[in-house]
Design a protein around this motif. Structure first.
Motif, PDB file in Angstrom:
ATOM      1  N   TYR A   1      -6.686  16.441  25.759  1.00 47.26           N
ATOM      2  CA  TYR A   1      -6.508  15.068  24.925  1.00 47.26           C
ATOM      3  C   TYR A   1      -7.155  15.137  23.421  1.00 47.26           C
ATOM      4  O   TYR A   1      -8.061  16.185  23.052  1.00 47.26           O
ATOM      5  CB  TYR A   1      -7.799  14.127  25.662  1.00 47.26           C
TER       6      TYR A   1
ATOM      7  N   ILE B   1      -5.790  14.437  18.913  1.00 46.96           N
ATOM      8  CA  ILE B   1      -5.140  13.984  17.853  1.00 46.96           C
ATOM      9  C   ILE B   1      -4.271  14.791  17.211  1.00 46.96           C
ATOM     10  O   ILE B   1      -4.399  15.894  16.935  1.00 46.96           O
ATOM     11  CB  ILE B   1      -6.320  13.523  16.638  1.00 46.96           C
ATOM     12  N   THR B   2      -2.996  14.305  17.197  1.00 49.87           N
ATOM     13  CA  THR B   2      -1.999  14.870  16.525  1.00 49.87           C
ATOM     14  C   THR B   2      -1.338  13.801  15.557  1.00 49.87           C
ATOM     15  O   THR B   2      -1.468  12.727  15.667  1.00 49.87           O
ATOM     16  CB  THR B   2      -0.510  15.382  17.535  1.00 49.87           C
TER      17      THR B   2
ATOM     18  N   LYS C   1       1.324  11.603  17.429  1.00 54.60           N
ATOM     19  CA  LYS C   1       0.971  10.560  18.538  1.00 54.60           C
ATOM     20  C   LYS C   1      -0.288  10.164  18.292  1.00 54.60           C
ATOM     21  O   LYS C   1      -0.820   8.987  18.897  1.00 54.60           O
ATOM     22  CB  LYS C   1       0.885  11.339  19.920  1.00 54.60           C
ATOM     23  N   GLY C   2      -1.118  10.469  17.455  1.00 53.80           N
ATOM     24  CA  GLY C   2      -2.462   9.833  17.157  1.00 53.80           C
ATOM     25  C   GLY C   2      -3.280  10.407  18.152  1.00 53.80           C
ATOM     26  O   GLY C   2      -2.991  11.913  18.678  1.00 53.80           O
ATOM     27  N   LEU C   3      -4.448   9.883  18.695  1.00 53.05           N
ATOM     28  CA  LEU C   3      -5.039  10.297  19.863  1.00 53.05           C
ATOM     29  C   LEU C   3      -4.632   9.754  21.149  1.00 53.05           C
ATOM     30  O   LEU C   3      -4.164   8.627  21.512  1.00 53.05           O
ATOM     31  CB  LEU C   3      -6.365   9.487  19.732  1.00 53.05           C
TER      32      LEU C   3
ATOM     33  N   GLU D   1      -9.104  10.172  30.243  1.00 55.39           N
ATOM     34  CA  GLU D   1      -9.002   9.843  28.657  1.00 55.39           C
ATOM     35  C   GLU D   1     -10.094   9.146  28.402  1.00 55.39           C
ATOM     36  O   GLU D   1     -10.865   9.403  27.430  1.00 55.39           O
ATOM     37  CB  GLU D   1      -7.838   8.924  28.647  1.00 55.39           C
TER      38      GLU D   1
ATOM     39  N   ASP E   1      -8.437  15.190  10.341  1.00 54.97           N
ATOM     40  CA  ASP E   1      -7.173  14.987  10.939  1.00 54.97           C
ATOM     41  C   ASP E   1      -6.340  14.913   9.718  1.00 54.97           C
ATOM     42  O   ASP E   1      -6.668  15.472   8.479  1.00 54.97           O
ATOM     43  CB  ASP E   1      -7.112  13.586  11.548  1.00 54.97           C
ATOM     44  N   GLU E   2      -5.097  14.429   9.919  1.00 54.09           N
ATOM     45  CA  GLU E   2      -3.711  14.497   8.753  1.00 54.09           C
ATOM     46  C   GLU E   2      -4.194  13.571   7.588  1.00 54.09           C
ATOM     47  O   GLU E   2      -3.683  13.797   6.556  1.00 54.09           O
ATOM     48  CB  GLU E   2      -2.497  14.193   9.067  1.00 54.09           C
ATOM     49  N   PHE E   3      -5.163  12.854   7.984  1.00 52.77           N
ATOM     50  CA  PHE E   3      -5.587  12.026   6.679  1.00 52.77           C
ATOM     51  C   PHE E   3      -6.880  12.464   5.929  1.00 52.77           C
ATOM     52  O   PHE E   3      -7.507  11.655   5.183  1.00 52.77           O
ATOM     53  CB  PHE E   3      -5.825  10.381   7.038  1.00 52.77           C
TER      54      PHE E   3
ATOM     55  N   PHE F   1     -11.026  15.913  17.099  1.00 55.75           N
ATOM     56  CA  PHE F   1     -11.436  16.847  18.196  1.00 55.75           C
ATOM     57  C   PHE F   1     -10.374  16.969  19.241  1.00 55.75           C
ATOM     58  O   PHE F   1      -9.483  16.504  18.780  1.00 55.75           O
ATOM     59  CB  PHE F   1     -12.657  16.069  18.864  1.00 55.75           C
TER      60      PHE F   1
ATOM     61  N   ARG G   1      -2.007   3.803  12.217  1.00 53.70           N
ATOM     62  CA  ARG G   1      -3.245   4.795  12.171  1.00 53.70           C
ATOM     63  C   ARG G   1      -3.332   5.274  10.841  1.00 53.70           C
ATOM     64  O   ARG G   1      -2.307   5.172   9.815  1.00 53.70           O
ATOM     65  CB  ARG G   1      -2.866   6.264  12.868  1.00 53.70           C
TER      66      ARG G   1
ATOM     67  N   PRO H   1     -11.919   8.479  12.905  1.00 52.92           N
ATOM     68  CA  PRO H   1     -11.095   7.683  13.089  1.00 52.92           C
ATOM     69  C   PRO H   1     -11.611   6.871  14.493  1.00 52.92           C
ATOM     70  O   PRO H   1     -12.587   7.267  15.050  1.00 52.92           O
ATOM     71  CB  PRO H   1     -10.031   8.716  14.156  1.00 52.92           C
TER      72      PRO H   1
ATOM     73  N   MET I   1      -7.542   0.556  17.326  1.00 54.50           N
ATOM     74  CA  MET I   1      -7.033   1.916  17.176  1.00 54.50           C
ATOM     75  C   MET I   1      -5.813   1.888  16.526  1.00 54.50           C
ATOM     76  O   MET I   1      -5.121   0.856  17.225  1.00 54.50           O
ATOM     77  CB  MET I   1      -7.577   2.590  18.429  1.00 54.50           C
TER      78      MET I   1
ATOM     79  N   GLU J   1      -3.284   3.558  17.213  1.00 49.95           N
ATOM     80  CA  GLU J   1      -2.320   4.091  18.331  1.00 49.95           C
ATOM     81  C   GLU J   1      -1.789   2.816  19.205  1.00 49.95           C
ATOM     82  O   GLU J   1      -0.953   2.818  19.897  1.00 49.95           O
ATOM     83  CB  GLU J   1      -3.017   5.246  19.179  1.00 49.95           C
TER      84      GLU J   1
ATOM     85  N   ASP K   1       1.588   1.588  18.413  1.00 45.79           N
ATOM     86  CA  ASP K   1       2.692   2.434  18.548  1.00 45.79           C
ATOM     87  C   ASP K   1       4.053   1.769  19.386  1.00 45.79           C
ATOM     88  O   ASP K   1       5.086   2.217  19.355  1.00 45.79           O
ATOM     89  CB  ASP K   1       2.238   3.790  18.998  1.00 45.79           C
TER      90      ASP K   1
ATOM     91  N   ASN L   1     -10.620  13.779   1.290  1.00 48.57           N
ATOM     92  CA  ASN L   1     -10.767  12.391   2.093  1.00 48.57           C
ATOM     93  C   ASN L   1     -12.328  12.153   1.823  1.00 48.57           C
ATOM     94  O   ASN L   1     -13.042  11.535   2.580  1.00 48.57           O
ATOM     95  CB  ASN L   1     -10.633  12.348   3.577  1.00 48.57           C
TER      96      ASN L   1
END
Lengths: 531, 318
Positions: free
Chosen positions: A9, A11-12, A15-17, A35, A79-81, A87, B50, B103, B140, B142, B145, B296
């Motif tokens: 589990y 973050i990508t 897909k996010g988390l 989860e 993360d990407e931001f 994690f 996100r 996040p 969140m 996500e 989505d 950031n």
């Protein structure tokens, strides 16, 4: 072989988390649980400190009836931001029974998997994971740290074990504060001194920070001392650094606490004793009485006492259902009340009578002899039906003359019961009557005997001279009349006795019979001198 | 006596609300007293993709309520420990140090519960309100989505009448994707609408406040005005009196942005216009300065702009 399933589990960008990978088909419910417990949060004091080493978080809990989870969460930067707090959580799902069989504590398994590099630090889509991992049969993994962490703290260990044994009643978590090494040692030792079957009732999180409670008795551990961390409402808090603890546990089950105390003592000094203690407990729960008896016999007294006290109801229930062997082994541990309860069990009495168990019979007599006079009456039929018991009772009555009232009442009760039995069933035993009457005759001088006389007359007719004599003695209370007794005892007086019993005193010519007796005596003297 | 519960957003008696996992949330006494007095309650959810800045927006909103608004406008009170903690440890201190929050990892967190008090002399400006309660849900990214995720993970959205949709238009426009920015924006509204329909929540009863965040990225860009219209301007600090700000400046800005959106993101606009009862457009900057490149953080001084406007707009329409 330890079969593993895996769940990752994290973050990508795409897909996010979310759940990134899972090695088997999983129910939605199980996935939801995984989860929910796969979150990794850090307090701000660590989160924004680029130089700080971010701790690894290990969790352990029961997922469902068959499986346990060993999980590790790690911080993997931004993360990407560019946000901190990214994690990866890697969960290993193991079969409950295999974990117990392997016998390595959860901490031992964590160390093993860390050494093997099983837990992932990065997630690469499409990579394969081993789903059959062999746990080496290497004692290193079964080694447990020395008990030094608990030395001199038997109270704390007792309390901890009590909490674990009583886990169903403890809803608030146990908080452990200390550095990572000490937390690991603590958990490792704790699991090693608990029975393996109990492992699935516990859960832990080695780096708790605002996480949800894990199922079971939850150990939430923290090594960060910061105002940011507000510990949950706990039942017990242990500070491993200071060596202090604070308990909010109310010890209501005293017997369970004694059991825990014994386990604690054994854990600190006698590992073999601890195994015996747990095995005995398991055997009681499993109702494996054969093995229980065999093990119990050779166990130390302190263990015997604790096991019996802690499982009294179960054990007594088994005894009451007629387990004589169990009674024999435990007879010395029974209290007066328990003995009372046991010997009032019809099933048990029938069983030991049937088995002709001498030891229990003696115990029964001893117990019977300590009953009140009223209580003793209730047992007369039981005694009558068992020649061994009857002989013991009568022997005891003869020997223990000081309990006069009890003795008289008992014999009286037995004779009344004999009579009732005859009326109800027409069963009659000459030998029994002879024994009873013989003993009874010893109490003829006491005024307490009254109603018995009528019953004696109504017993079935007998040709047995002794019985006739006894009946006559009792009926007419000839106890203090030696002349009449002498007449009656003469062999030629059988008819006299019969007449006495069935036709009455007034029909007898005593003078005539006395002459016969004297003549008989003289003839006997002449014969003697002639020889 | 029944009150509107801030946790399950339904009316029920008692001072506790049962959670899914069997534990309970305690309803704060101050809230109960206010609700019984008839203080207006505004449930609000902050939604968006996100990384659009939802958590940062909320942090900045609270910071602005405390520090940015003229003192005579509004005063604020946090009504539960959760909110106090968010304010004291999680939100404001992080931003004041030039860092962004991590996040959000739960589909929806426990709400912030705030009481705003508008001083007596300003009452006639925004209807007859003296006190109001805000119940604000952070979510969140996500969650949005898919329709199913919204429906299954955040079903409470059906009971929340006021939705603040945060849009990071700069990122949407600069990301290389196969679909246009208009379609991406439209897609968000589309999913939201479908999810609300699935949850049997009439969208016409919802107010949508479209808040374009991170407008600081547009400032000082060449041809920013051409590409982003009024969003390229730095939002003004509210200085005029509350009445004038709400009735004039707020509405003027919203109309300006609306014209721009209608022209350049027409599908998105139509989805809003046709499906929702009320909507407005806000431009904001959660931090009030440009963030540092690649790491950031920001070091230009924390000065959120336009973040309170969604709340002020809500107060004017009720």
């Amino acid at each position: 072989m330890l079969k593993l399933d895996q769940h990752i589990y994290g973050i990508t960008k795409e897909k996010g988390l979310s759940t990134l990978s899972v090695s088997i088909e999983m129910s939605e419910e199980d996935l939801k649980v995984l989860e929910k417990h796969s979150l990794y949060h850090l307090p701000n004091v660590l989160l924004y400190d680029n130089e700080a080493i971010k701790p690894k978080k290990y969790i352990y809990y029961k997922l469902n009836d068959e499986s346990m989870v060993l999980g590790r969460g790690v911080d993997i930067g931004r993360d990407e931001f560019g946000r901190v707090g990214n994690f990866l959580f890697h969960n290993l799902i193991l079969k409950l029974k295999e974990v117990e069989k392997v016998g390595v504590t959860p901490i031992g398994l964590i160390k093993y998997f860390e050494k093997k590099g099983t837990f992932q630090d990065i997630f690469c889509e499409g990579q394969n994971v081993d789903d059959d991992l062999k746990v080496l049969d290497n004692d290193t993994h079964k080694e447990v740290p020395a008990m030094s962490l608990f030395e001199g703290k038997s109270d704390l260990v007792s309390l901890l074990l009590y909490t674990c044994f009583n886990h169903e009643k403890i809803s608030s978590p146990i908080c452990i504060c200390g550095n990572e090494d000490k937390i690991f040692d603590f958990l490792d030792i704790l699991f090693s001194i608990l029975p393996k079957k109990m492992w699935s009732n516990l859960s832990f999180n080695t780096f708790w920070y605002e996480d949800s409670k894990l199922p079971g008795l939850f150990f939430c551990c923290t090594n960060v001392r910061s105002n940011e961390i507000r510990l949950p409402n706990y039942s017990l808090k242990i500070d491993l650094e200071e060596g202090l603890y604070e308990s909010k546990i109310d010890i209501q089950d005293k017997m369970k606490y004694e059991y825990a105390k014994c386990a604690a003592q054994k854990a600190l000094s006698d590992k073999q004793g601890l195994s015996i203690l747990y095995l005995l407990e398991e055997l009681v729960i499993a109702h494996d009485w054969r093995k229980f008896i065999d093990l119990y016999k050779g166990s130390p007294q302190d263990i015997k006492w604790v096991i019996y006290s802690h499982n009294k109801e179960n054990i007594l229930t088994e005894i009451l259902q007629g387990n004589i062997e169990l009674l024999v082994v435990l007879r010395e541990d029974l209290s007066t009340e328990e003995r009372d309860r046991v010997f009032k069990s019809k099933i048990l009495i029938e069983r030991f009578i049937k088995q002709h168990d001498e030891i229990i019979s003696k115990d029964f007599i001893e117990w019977f002899y300590n009953l009140t006079t009223q209580e003793s009456k209730d047992f007369c039929r039981v005694i009558l039906n068992n020649p061994t018991l009857l002989n013991f009772i009568l022997k005891t009555i003869k020997n223990e003359k000081e309990r006069l009232t009890f003795n008289i009442t008992t014999v009286q009760g037995l004779i009344e019961e004999m009579y009732k039995n005859y009326l109800e069933t027409e069963n009659y035993d000459q030998t029994t009557e002879e024994k009873l009457l013989e003993v009874f005759c010893e109490f003829l001088e006491y005024n307490a005997i009254t109603d018995i006389f009528k019953n004696v007359k109504r017993l079935p007719p007998s040709e047995n001279p002794k019985i006739l004599l006894l009946r006559a003695l009792i009926m007419y209370r000839f106890g203090n009349s030696s002349k009449i007794i002498s007449i009656l005892k003469n062999k030629r007086s059988q008819q006299l006795t019969r007449n006495l019993l069935y036709e009455g005193m007034k029909t007898i010519d005593w003078k005539e019979h006395a002459k016969v007796l004297i003549n008989d005596k003289n003839r006997s003297r002449v014969l003697f001198w002639r020889k | 006596m029944s009150i509107f519960c801030p946790f399950c957003l339904t009316e029920h008696a008692g001072s506790e609300c049962k959670k899914e996992e069997g534990t309970t949330n305690k309803i704060p006494k101050t809230y109960i007293n206010a609700a019984l007095k008839g203080v207006p309650i505004y449930p609000i959810a902050v939604i968006g993709y996100r990384g659009c800045g939802k958590t940062t927006y909320l942090s900045s909103l609270i910071y602005a309520l405390y520090h940015k608004l003229p003192q005579e406008w509004i005063s604020i009170l946090a009504l539960n420990q959760q909110t106090i903690k968010k304010i004291e440890t999680d939100y404001i201190p992080v931003l004041r140090r030039g860092n962004f929050p991590p996040p959000t990892t739960k589909f929806f967190e426990e709400p912030l519960i705030l009481k705003l008090t508008i001083p007596e002399k300003k009452i006639n400006i925004i209807r007859a309100k003296r006190e109001i309660i805000l119940i604000i849900y952070d979510t969140m990214g996500e969650t949005y989505d898919s329709v199913d995720t919204i429906k299954n993970k955040f079903p409470l959205i059906s009971l929340i009448p006021n939705l603040v949709i945060l849009v990071d238009l700069f990122s949407i426009c600069t990301e290389a994707t196969e679909i246009s920015a208009d379609m991406k924006l439209h897609s968000l509204v589309n999913r939201l609408t479908l999810a609300l329909d699935e949850l049997s929540a009439p969208t016409k009863k919802k107010n949508l406040i479209v808040c374009f965040t991170k407008t600081d990225k547009f400032w000082d860009l060449e041809e920013a005005e051409e590409d982003f219209g009024p969003l390229a301007y730095k939002p003004l600090e509210p200085k005029s009196d509350l009445k004038r700000y709400c009735k004039e400046e707020l509405y003027r800005t919203s109309e300006d942005i609306q014209r721009f959106i209608k022209k350049n993101y027409n599908n998105f606009f139509k989805a809003l216009d046709e499906n929702y009862g009320g909507y407005c457009f806000i431009a904001s900057s959660n931090i009030g300065c440009k963030p540092n490149e690649n790491i950031n953080t920001f070091s230009g001084g924390y000065n959120p702009l336009g973040v309170v406007d969604p709340i002020l707009w809500l107060l004017t329409i009720k």
